[in-house]
Motif scaffolding. Structure first.
Motif, PDB file in Angstrom:
ATOM      1  N   ILE A  18      33.843   0.559  27.304  1.00 41.65           N
ATOM      2  CA  ILE A  18      34.056  -0.271  28.482  1.00 41.65           C
ATOM      3  C   ILE A  18      33.009  -1.377  28.459  1.00 41.65           C
ATOM      4  N   ALA A  19      33.454  -2.591  28.740  1.00 33.32           N
ATOM      5  CA  ALA A  19      32.533  -3.716  28.893  1.00 33.32           C
ATOM      6  C   ALA A  19      32.757  -4.298  30.276  1.00 33.32           C
ATOM      7  N   ASP A  20      31.679  -4.589  30.976  1.00 34.44           N
ATOM      8  CA  ASP A  20      31.832  -5.197  32.294  1.00 34.44           C
ATOM      9  C   ASP A  20      30.752  -6.251  32.514  1.00 34.44           C
ATOM     10  N   ILE A  21      31.056  -7.153  33.448  1.00 29.85           N
ATOM     11  CA  ILE A  21      30.129  -8.221  33.809  1.00 29.85           C
ATOM     12  C   ILE A  21      29.788  -8.028  35.286  1.00 29.85           C
ATOM     13  N   PRO A  22      28.612  -7.473  35.586  1.00 28.96           N
ATOM     14  CA  PRO A  22      28.261  -7.139  36.970  1.00 28.96           C
ATOM     15  C   PRO A  22      28.327  -8.307  37.953  1.00 28.96           C
ATOM     16  N   ASP A  23      28.014  -9.516  37.495  1.00 30.45           N
ATOM     17  CA  ASP A  23      28.028 -10.675  38.402  1.00 30.45           C
ATOM     18  C   ASP A  23      29.439 -11.115  38.791  1.00 30.45           C
ATOM     19  N   LEU A  24      30.443 -10.712  38.020  1.00 30.65           N
ATOM     20  CA  LEU A  24      31.824 -11.115  38.292  1.00 30.65           C
ATOM     21  C   LEU A  24      32.612  -9.881  38.734  1.00 30.65           C
ATOM     22  N   LYS A  25      32.843  -9.787  40.022  1.00 32.10           N
ATOM     23  CA  LYS A  25      33.463  -8.611  40.611  1.00 32.10           C
ATOM     24  C   LYS A  25      34.790  -8.272  39.924  1.00 32.10           C
ATOM     25  N   PHE A  26      34.908  -7.040  39.490  1.00 34.27           N
ATOM     26  CA  PHE A  26      36.105  -6.488  38.844  1.00 34.27           C
ATOM     27  C   PHE A  26      36.387  -7.081  37.464  1.00 34.27           C
ATOM     28  N   CYS A  27      35.411  -7.724  36.842  1.00 30.89           N
ATOM     29  CA  CYS A  27      35.618  -8.285  35.501  1.00 30.89           C
ATOM     30  C   CYS A  27      35.160  -7.250  34.479  1.00 30.89           C
ATOM     31  N   SER A  28      36.131  -6.599  33.848  1.00 32.04           N
ATOM     32  CA  SER A  28      35.820  -5.585  32.853  1.00 32.04           C
ATOM     33  C   SER A  28      36.952  -5.505  31.834  1.00 32.04           C
ATOM     34  N   ALA A  29      36.688  -4.799  30.743  1.00 35.88           N
ATOM     35  CA  ALA A  29      37.680  -4.646  29.688  1.00 35.88           C
ATOM     36  C   ALA A  29      37.401  -3.358  28.934  1.00 35.88           C
ATOM     37  N   ILE A  30      38.364  -2.952  28.145  1.00 42.44           N
ATOM     38  CA  ILE A  30      38.275  -1.705  27.395  1.00 42.44           C
ATOM     39  C   ILE A  30      38.607  -1.982  25.938  1.00 42.44           C
ATOM     40  N   GLY A  31      38.016  -1.179  25.032  1.00 41.37           N
ATOM     41  CA  GLY A  31      38.315  -1.339  23.614  1.00 41.37           C
ATOM     42  C   GLY A  31      38.016  -0.064  22.845  1.00 41.37           C
ATOM     43  N   ASP A  32      38.571   0.015  21.637  1.00 44.46           N
ATOM     44  CA  ASP A  32      38.330   1.181  20.784  1.00 44.46           C
ATOM     45  C   ASP A  32      36.952   1.159  20.131  1.00 44.46           C
ATOM     46  N   SER A  33      36.312  -0.014  20.131  1.00 46.84           N
ATOM     47  CA  SER A  33      34.967  -0.156  19.569  1.00 46.84           C
ATOM     48  C   SER A  33      34.157  -1.048  20.512  1.00 46.84           C
ATOM     49  N   PRO A  34      32.837  -1.031  20.392  1.00 51.67           N
ATOM     50  CA  PRO A  34      32.029  -1.928  21.230  1.00 51.67           C
ATOM     51  C   PRO A  34      32.398  -3.393  20.993  1.00 51.67           C
TER      52      PRO A  34
END
Length: 73
Positions: A18-34
């Motif tokens: 999971i990757a997320d950007i704390p400053d941008l509300k609800f901005c996240s993504a998922i992937g099989d690798s970092p």
């Protein structure tokens, strides 16, 4: 110019990164690798910023920094 901080972590529940950007509300993504999660969240960031601008919303300035980077006075 500073850019937004990105968190990347492995989620046992999702069995993916999971990757997320704390400053941008609800901005996240998922992937099989970092790397894939990072790529996807960069795309999500671009879409988030474009949508906010198109709707006339305020775009937050990058502020979030993990505790390891914060200086305690």
């Amino acid at each position: 110019m500073k850019d937004y901080h990105i968190n990347i972590f492995y989620s046992e529940e999702d069995e993916a990164y999971i990757a997320d950007i704390p400053d941008l509300k609800f901005c996240s993504a998922i992937g099989d690798s970092p790397e894939q999660a990072l790529h996807e969240v960069i795309l999500a960031k671009t879409a988030w910023l474009e949508a906010a601008k198109a709707e006339g919303k305020t775009v937050p300035i990058p502020r979030y920094r993990p505790a390891i980077y914060q200086i305690v006075a």
